[in-house]
Design a protein around this motif. Sequence first.
Motif, PDB file in Angstrom:
ATOM      1  N   ARG A  92       0.836  -1.208   0.000  1.00  0.00           N
ATOM      2  CA  ARG A  92       0.000   0.000   0.000  1.00  0.00           C
ATOM      3  C   ARG A  92       0.870   1.259   0.000  1.00  0.00           C
ATOM      4  O   ARG A  92       0.606   2.208  -0.726  1.00  0.00           O
ATOM      5  CB  ARG A  92      -0.936   0.017   1.196  1.00  0.00           C
ATOM      6  N   VAL A  93       1.942   1.249   0.784  1.00  0.00           N
ATOM      7  CA  VAL A  93       2.865   2.392   0.818  1.00  0.00           C
ATOM      8  C   VAL A  93       3.489   2.589  -0.559  1.00  0.00           C
ATOM      9  O   VAL A  93       3.574   3.711  -1.064  1.00  0.00           O
ATOM     10  CB  VAL A  93       3.942   2.207   1.907  1.00  0.00           C
ATOM     11  N   ARG A  94       3.938   1.504  -1.194  1.00  0.00           N
ATOM     12  CA  ARG A  94       4.539   1.628  -2.531  1.00  0.00           C
ATOM     13  C   ARG A  94       3.516   2.125  -3.548  1.00  0.00           C
ATOM     14  O   ARG A  94       3.869   2.867  -4.477  1.00  0.00           O
ATOM     15  CB  ARG A  94       5.159   0.300  -2.961  1.00  0.00           C
ATOM     16  N   ASN A  95       2.250   1.741  -3.386  1.00  0.00           N
ATOM     17  CA  ASN A  95       1.208   2.270  -4.273  1.00  0.00           C
ATOM     18  C   ASN A  95       1.024   3.767  -4.077  1.00  0.00           C
ATOM     19  O   ASN A  95       0.821   4.507  -5.041  1.00  0.00           O
ATOM     20  CB  ASN A  95      -0.122   1.543  -4.039  1.00  0.00           C
ATOM     21  N   ILE A  96       1.102   4.217  -2.834  1.00  0.00           N
ATOM     22  CA  ILE A  96       0.992   5.655  -2.550  1.00  0.00           C
ATOM     23  C   ILE A  96       2.174   6.390  -3.169  1.00  0.00           C
ATOM     24  O   ILE A  96       2.016   7.457  -3.769  1.00  0.00           O
ATOM     25  CB  ILE A  96       0.888   5.899  -1.033  1.00  0.00           C
ATOM     26  N   ILE A  97       3.360   5.818  -3.049  1.00  0.00           N
ATOM     27  CA  ILE A  97       4.547   6.425  -3.665  1.00  0.00           C
ATOM     28  C   ILE A  97       4.378   6.475  -5.176  1.00  0.00           C
ATOM     29  O   ILE A  97       4.727   7.461  -5.825  1.00  0.00           O
ATOM     30  CB  ILE A  97       5.825   5.661  -3.261  1.00  0.00           C
ATOM     31  N   GLY A  98       3.803   5.424  -5.742  1.00  0.00           N
ATOM     32  CA  GLY A  98       3.568   5.378  -7.186  1.00  0.00           C
ATOM     33  C   GLY A  98       2.618   6.453  -7.674  1.00  0.00           C
ATOM     34  O   GLY A  98       2.655   6.836  -8.852  1.00  0.00           O
ATOM     35  N   MET A  99       1.772   6.983  -6.790  1.00  0.00           N
ATOM     36  CA  MET A  99       0.850   8.058  -7.172  1.00  0.00           C
ATOM     37  C   MET A  99       1.607   9.295  -7.634  1.00  0.00           C
ATOM     38  O   MET A  99       1.101  10.083  -8.423  1.00  0.00           O
ATOM     39  CB  MET A  99      -0.072   8.423  -6.003  1.00  0.00           C
ATOM     40  N   PHE A 100       2.828   9.457  -7.145  1.00  0.00           N
ATOM     41  CA  PHE A 100       3.645  10.612  -7.530  1.00  0.00           C
ATOM     42  C   PHE A 100       3.818  10.660  -9.045  1.00  0.00           C
ATOM     43  O   PHE A 100       3.683  11.718  -9.658  1.00  0.00           O
ATOM     44  CB  PHE A 100       5.011  10.543  -6.837  1.00  0.00           C
ATOM     45  N   SER A 101       4.130   9.528  -9.654  1.00  0.00           N
ATOM     46  CA  SER A 101       4.384   9.525 -11.097  1.00  0.00           C
ATOM     47  C   SER A 101       3.104   9.686 -11.911  1.00  0.00           C
ATOM     48  O   SER A 101       3.155  10.097 -13.064  1.00  0.00           O
ATOM     49  CB  SER A 101       5.116   8.246 -11.512  1.00  0.00           C
ATOM     50  N   LEU A 102       1.957   9.380 -11.314  1.00  0.00           N
ATOM     51  CA  LEU A 102       0.687   9.542 -12.025  1.00  0.00           C
ATOM     52  C   LEU A 102       0.165  10.973 -11.967  1.00  0.00           C
ATOM     53  O   LEU A 102      -0.627  11.372 -12.812  1.00  0.00           O
ATOM     54  CB  LEU A 102      -0.364   8.596 -11.433  1.00  0.00           C
ATOM     55  N   GLU A 103       0.603  11.729 -10.975  1.00  0.00           N
ATOM     56  CA  GLU A 103       0.115  13.100 -10.778  1.00  0.00           C
ATOM     57  C   GLU A 103       0.855  14.068 -11.702  1.00  0.00           C
ATOM     58  O   GLU A 103       2.069  14.039 -11.799  1.00  0.00           O
ATOM     59  CB  GLU A 103       0.305  13.516  -9.316  1.00  0.00           C
ATOM     60  N   GLN A 104       0.109  14.939 -12.355  1.00  0.00           N
ATOM     61  CA  GLN A 104       0.693  15.911 -13.280  1.00  0.00           C
ATOM     62  C   GLN A 104       0.910  17.279 -12.636  1.00  0.00           C
ATOM     63  O   GLN A 104       1.825  17.998 -13.032  1.00  0.00           O
ATOM     64  CB  GLN A 104      -0.214  16.072 -14.510  1.00  0.00           C
ATOM     65  N   ASP A 105       0.095  17.628 -11.672  1.00  0.00           N
ATOM     66  CA  ASP A 105       0.163  18.946 -11.034  1.00  0.00           C
ATOM     67  C   ASP A 105       1.361  18.986 -10.082  1.00  0.00           C
ATOM     68  O   ASP A 105       1.424  18.242  -9.105  1.00  0.00           O
ATOM     69  CB  ASP A 105      -1.131  19.218 -10.273  1.00  0.00           C
ATOM     70  N   GLU A 106       2.323  19.886 -10.343  1.00  0.00           N
ATOM     71  CA  GLU A 106       3.540  19.977  -9.531  1.00  0.00           C
ATOM     72  C   GLU A 106       3.238  20.348  -8.082  1.00  0.00           C
ATOM     73  O   GLU A 106       3.942  19.922  -7.171  1.00  0.00           O
ATOM     74  CB  GLU A 106       4.518  20.986 -10.140  1.00  0.00           C
ATOM     75  N   ARG A 107       2.201  21.136  -7.855  1.00  0.00           N
ATOM     76  CA  ARG A 107       1.850  21.516  -6.475  1.00  0.00           C
ATOM     77  C   ARG A 107       1.383  20.289  -5.693  1.00  0.00           C
ATOM     78  O   ARG A 107       1.733  20.125  -4.527  1.00  0.00           O
ATOM     79  CB  ARG A 107       0.788  22.603  -6.465  1.00  0.00           C
ATOM     80  N   VAL A 108       0.610  19.445  -6.333  1.00  0.00           N
ATOM     81  CA  VAL A 108       0.139  18.224  -5.672  1.00  0.00           C
ATOM     82  C   VAL A 108       1.310  17.280  -5.430  1.00  0.00           C
ATOM     83  O   VAL A 108       1.425  16.673  -4.360  1.00  0.00           O
ATOM     84  CB  VAL A 108      -0.972  17.541  -6.505  1.00  0.00           C
ATOM     85  N   ARG A 109       2.201  17.179  -6.408  1.00  0.00           N
ATOM     86  CA  ARG A 109       3.380  16.323  -6.249  1.00  0.00           C
ATOM     87  C   ARG A 109       4.223  16.803  -5.064  1.00  0.00           C
ATOM     88  O   ARG A 109       4.673  16.004  -4.244  1.00  0.00           O
ATOM     89  CB  ARG A 109       4.218  16.324  -7.529  1.00  0.00           C
ATOM     90  N   ARG A 110       4.424  18.101  -4.984  1.00  0.00           N
ATOM     91  CA  ARG A 110       5.207  18.673  -3.882  1.00  0.00           C
ATOM     92  C   ARG A 110       4.514  18.392  -2.543  1.00  0.00           C
ATOM     93  O   ARG A 110       5.166  18.072  -1.552  1.00  0.00           O
ATOM     94  CB  ARG A 110       5.381  20.178  -4.109  1.00  0.00           C
ATOM     95  N   SER A 111       3.197  18.502  -2.517  1.00  0.00           N
ATOM     96  CA  SER A 111       2.445  18.221  -1.289  1.00  0.00           C
ATOM     97  C   SER A 111       2.573  16.758  -0.875  1.00  0.00           C
ATOM     98  O   SER A 111       2.697  16.452   0.311  1.00  0.00           O
ATOM     99  CB  SER A 111       0.965  18.574  -1.468  1.00  0.00           C
ATOM    100  N   LEU A 112       2.528  15.853  -1.844  1.00  0.00           N
ATOM    101  CA  LEU A 112       2.714  14.428  -1.546  1.00  0.00           C
ATOM    102  C   LEU A 112       4.065  14.188  -0.883  1.00  0.00           C
ATOM    103  O   LEU A 112       4.162  13.553   0.171  1.00  0.00           O
ATOM    104  CB  LEU A 112       2.648  13.600  -2.832  1.00  0.00           C
ATOM    105  N   VAL A 113       5.114  14.716  -1.505  1.00  0.00           N
ATOM    106  CA  VAL A 113       6.466  14.507  -0.992  1.00  0.00           C
ATOM    107  C   VAL A 113       6.625  15.181   0.371  1.00  0.00           C
ATOM    108  O   VAL A 113       7.256  14.626   1.268  1.00  0.00           O
ATOM    109  CB  VAL A 113       7.514  15.009  -2.009  1.00  0.00           C
ATOM    110  N   ALA A 114       6.052  16.363   0.542  1.00  0.00           N
ATOM    111  CA  ALA A 114       6.132  17.055   1.830  1.00  0.00           C
ATOM    112  C   ALA A 114       5.440  16.242   2.926  1.00  0.00           C
ATOM    113  O   ALA A 114       5.914  16.191   4.067  1.00  0.00           O
ATOM    114  CB  ALA A 114       5.507  18.441   1.723  1.00  0.00           C
TER     115      ALA A 114
END
Length: 178
Positions: A92-114
């Motif tokens: 499940r954690v790896r699936n959540i990490i995989g969401m990063f590559s599916l997301e196009q919006d840089e703000r959302v990507r930054r929020s995920l990583v934060a």
Amino acid sequence: MGRRRAILLLAAAAAHLVVVCLGALHVHIGDEGWARRAVKVYGLLSGADSGYSFFAPGVGTTLSASFQVNGADGEIAADALETGVSREADIRVRNIIGMFSLEQDERVRRSLVASWAGKVLARHPGADGVVVQLDTFELPSMAEYREGKTTGWTLNYRAKFVHHAKLLRAQQSNGRAP
């Protein structure tokens, strides 16, 4: 076991085998009708519709997140979101990490990583900050592999995060207002 029960179990096993075969053959049966919807839902829930494409050209890349925790004493430690407590939780954690590559919006990507960085910093309250690195494991096709292309990790994203309170103290000690 009664004859009737044996027939029901045999029918259920045959139905499961049919759904597995449909998934392996990539047959789309549509969404109309309750029976088709039931087969689709069963395939999704059981994994019988997965297609079993382990070695197919469609196998995607793997995204891995690593965390370098920078301690206040200058010590550096590695951490990960996966805990090893259970295989299912780590998937499940790896699936959540995989969401990063599916997301196009840089703000959302930054929020995920934060968010991930915040989780790691919560585990290390004395740390000054954490460097989050996302690497992609590049898997060549069989044709590319025969031509000599090898597998390997490629840097996808890297960012440093610090505790907000520590950042404010550092700015104030440098004479800068936040």
